[in-house]
Design an enzyme around this catalytic site. Structure first.
Site, PDB file in Angstrom:
ATOM      1  N   GLU A 108       0.725  -1.039  -0.023  1.00 30.27           N
ATOM      2  CA  GLU A 108       0.095  -0.114   0.029  1.00 30.27           C
ATOM      3  C   GLU A 108       0.889   1.497  -0.169  1.00 30.27           C
ATOM      4  O   GLU A 108       0.491   2.191  -0.652  1.00 30.27           O
ATOM      5  CB  GLU A 108      -0.793   0.088   1.321  1.00 30.27           C
ATOM      6  CG  GLU A 108      -2.334  -1.255   1.152  1.00 30.27           C
ATOM      7  CD  GLU A 108      -2.783  -0.812  -0.053  1.00 30.27           C
ATOM      8  OE1 GLU A 108      -2.992   0.418  -0.649  1.00 30.27           O
ATOM      9  OE2 GLU A 108      -3.834  -1.648  -0.358  1.00 30.27           O
ATOM     10  N   TYR A 118      -6.018   6.380   4.527  1.00 30.53           N
ATOM     11  CA  TYR A 118      -6.199   5.321   3.710  1.00 30.53           C
ATOM     12  C   TYR A 118      -5.444   4.093   3.909  1.00 30.53           C
ATOM     13  O   TYR A 118      -5.848   2.941   3.696  1.00 30.53           O
ATOM     14  CB  TYR A 118      -5.640   6.011   2.080  1.00 30.53           C
ATOM     15  CG  TYR A 118      -5.765   4.753   1.231  1.00 30.53           C
ATOM     16  CD1 TYR A 118      -6.758   4.256   0.761  1.00 30.53           C
ATOM     17  CD2 TYR A 118      -4.488   4.222   0.994  1.00 30.53           C
ATOM     18  CE1 TYR A 118      -6.943   3.154  -0.144  1.00 30.53           C
ATOM     19  CE2 TYR A 118      -4.445   3.130  -0.052  1.00 30.53           C
ATOM     20  CZ  TYR A 118      -5.766   2.468  -0.617  1.00 30.53           C
ATOM     21  OH  TYR A 118      -5.544   1.430  -1.377  1.00 30.53           O
ATOM     22  N   ASP A 160      -9.905   5.604  -2.040  1.00 27.39           N
ATOM     23  CA  ASP A 160      -8.809   6.018  -2.801  1.00 27.39           C
ATOM     24  C   ASP A 160      -9.471   6.870  -3.918  1.00 27.39           C
ATOM     25  O   ASP A 160     -10.842   6.889  -4.248  1.00 27.39           O
ATOM     26  CB  ASP A 160      -7.973   5.183  -3.284  1.00 27.39           C
ATOM     27  CG  ASP A 160      -8.177   4.347  -4.304  1.00 27.39           C
ATOM     28  OD1 ASP A 160      -9.451   4.053  -4.531  1.00 27.39           O
ATOM     29  OD2 ASP A 160      -7.309   3.400  -5.054  1.00 27.39           O
ATOM     30  N   CYS A 212     -13.707   2.322 -14.939  1.00 25.38           N
ATOM     31  CA  CYS A 212     -14.166   3.826 -14.903  1.00 25.38           C
ATOM     32  C   CYS A 212     -12.669   4.568 -14.668  1.00 25.38           C
ATOM     33  O   CYS A 212     -12.595   5.507 -13.741  1.00 25.38           O
ATOM     34  CB  CYS A 212     -14.868   3.855 -13.443  1.00 25.38           C
ATOM     35  SG  CYS A 212     -15.966   5.253 -13.402  1.00 25.38           S
ATOM     36  N   CYS A 256     -16.983   2.727 -20.679  1.00 26.09           N
ATOM     37  CA  CYS A 256     -18.412   2.323 -19.983  1.00 26.09           C
ATOM     38  C   CYS A 256     -18.953   0.820 -20.561  1.00 26.09           C
ATOM     39  O   CYS A 256     -19.955   0.331 -20.046  1.00 26.09           O
ATOM     40  CB  CYS A 256     -19.090   3.603 -20.263  1.00 26.09           C
ATOM     41  SG  CYS A 256     -18.822   5.084 -19.534  1.00 26.09           S
ATOM     42  N   CYS A 276     -18.677  -1.852 -18.478  1.00 26.86           N
ATOM     43  CA  CYS A 276     -18.795  -1.383 -16.914  1.00 26.86           C
ATOM     44  C   CYS A 276     -19.869  -2.092 -16.559  1.00 26.86           C
ATOM     45  O   CYS A 276     -21.076  -2.255 -17.177  1.00 26.86           O
ATOM     46  CB  CYS A 276     -18.918  -0.100 -16.613  1.00 26.86           C
ATOM     47  SG  CYS A 276     -19.148   0.383 -14.864  1.00 26.86           S
TER      48      CYS A 276
END
Length: 286
Positions: free
Chosen positions: A33, A113, A131, A183, A190, A193
């Protein structure tokens, strides 16, 4: 937001990232991370694997020198992250990586986060992990807008309200993956998606961002060429490669602007990323 559709999409499209594999420790997830902050995962993955082979535990990592850590960090960028990880390992000592968000936040270099990501993705706590990718999916799919220029604390509550009672951590990972792969900021796919039929932004005709938001977003994009950050990176390259302390003349050749070069060098010293010895030579911190 259709949880089942997102999870089904994730089942078919989840990337094989090394820190997602069985057996990865809490420390391994924490390292991934921190490395992934402002750095593409494609660049992070091979470095992360090298680190886990070299320092499989935080105790192993804490025993390394700062110079070893900075050399191993290579060109991931923002090398202060490497030293913060080292400080984090030193702070932990022989204690395990904690599993609660509040305890994780007490560690050096661990922000909100990162703490939530470790608690969620490793320990399975059903906490919202927000995020830029998640913020973008929420803004488009739920609000019908482009991502707002500045994050807001209310976004945690908004994402928390989406989490299913069961499988929340996997849903959080799926939501993040959807933002990273489909996205996207500039060219959203799209047609691929799973939320296309319910996406508020698609239903609204995919409106362009407001001029004010677009201007703010453009201002946030940091150029690299010619900046102090680039010069710092060039100087760090010399120091990482050098087996011994080097004279300033070896650093002077990396950049023509003497004032900018000097500013970059001494900012590295101020940040603890470089040192000057009594003979006037420069080297990585020990």
């Amino acid at each position: 937001m259709d949880t089942h559709k997102i999870l089904a999409w994730f089942d078919a499209n989840e990337r094989d990232l090394p820190w997602r594999r069985p057996g990865t420790t809490a420390w391994g997830v924490l390292v991934s991370e921190v490395m992934s902050q402002q750095t593409p995962v494609a660049r992070v993955a091979p470095v992360w694997e090298e680190w886990m082979l070299r320092w499989p535990t935080h105790e192993d990592f804490a025993a390394a020198s700062k110079a070893e850590v900075l050399r191993a960090w290579g060109k991931l960028g923002y090398p202060r992250r490497a030293l913060r990880l080292w400080e984090c390992a030193r702070t932990l000592g022989t204690a395990p990586v904690p599993d609660e968000v509040d305890q994780l936040l007490e560690l050096p270099g661990v922000g909100d986060y990162t703490a939530r990501a470790v608690a969620c993705f490793h320990f399975g706590h059903n906490v919202p992990v927000v995020d830029t990718n998640v913020r973008r999916v929420y803004a488009r799919a739920v609000e019908g807008n482009f991502l707002a220029a500045n994050p807001s604390k209310r976004e945690l509550a908004q994402v928390a309200a989406l989490l299913p009672r069961r499988g929340g951590p996997r849903f959080s990972a799926a939501l993040m993956e959807l933002g990273a792969l489909v996205c996207t900021a500039r060219s959203p796919q799209c047609a691929a998606c799973p939320l296309q039929n319910e996406c508020a932004w698609v239903k609204a005709g995919q409106p362009e961002p407001l001029a004010a938001d677009a201007a703010k977003a453009k201002a946030r994009v940091q150029k690299f060429a010619g900046t102090d950050r680039q010069v710092r990176g060039l100087i760090m390259d010399v120091l990482r490669r050098a087996p011994h302390p080097v004279p300033k003349a070896e650093l002077d050749v990396v950049w023509p602007d003497a004032a900018q070069r000097s500013r970059a060098l001494f900012s590295l010293i101020e940040d603890g990323l470089a040192e000057q010895n009594s003979a006037g030579l420069f080297h990585l911190p020990k």
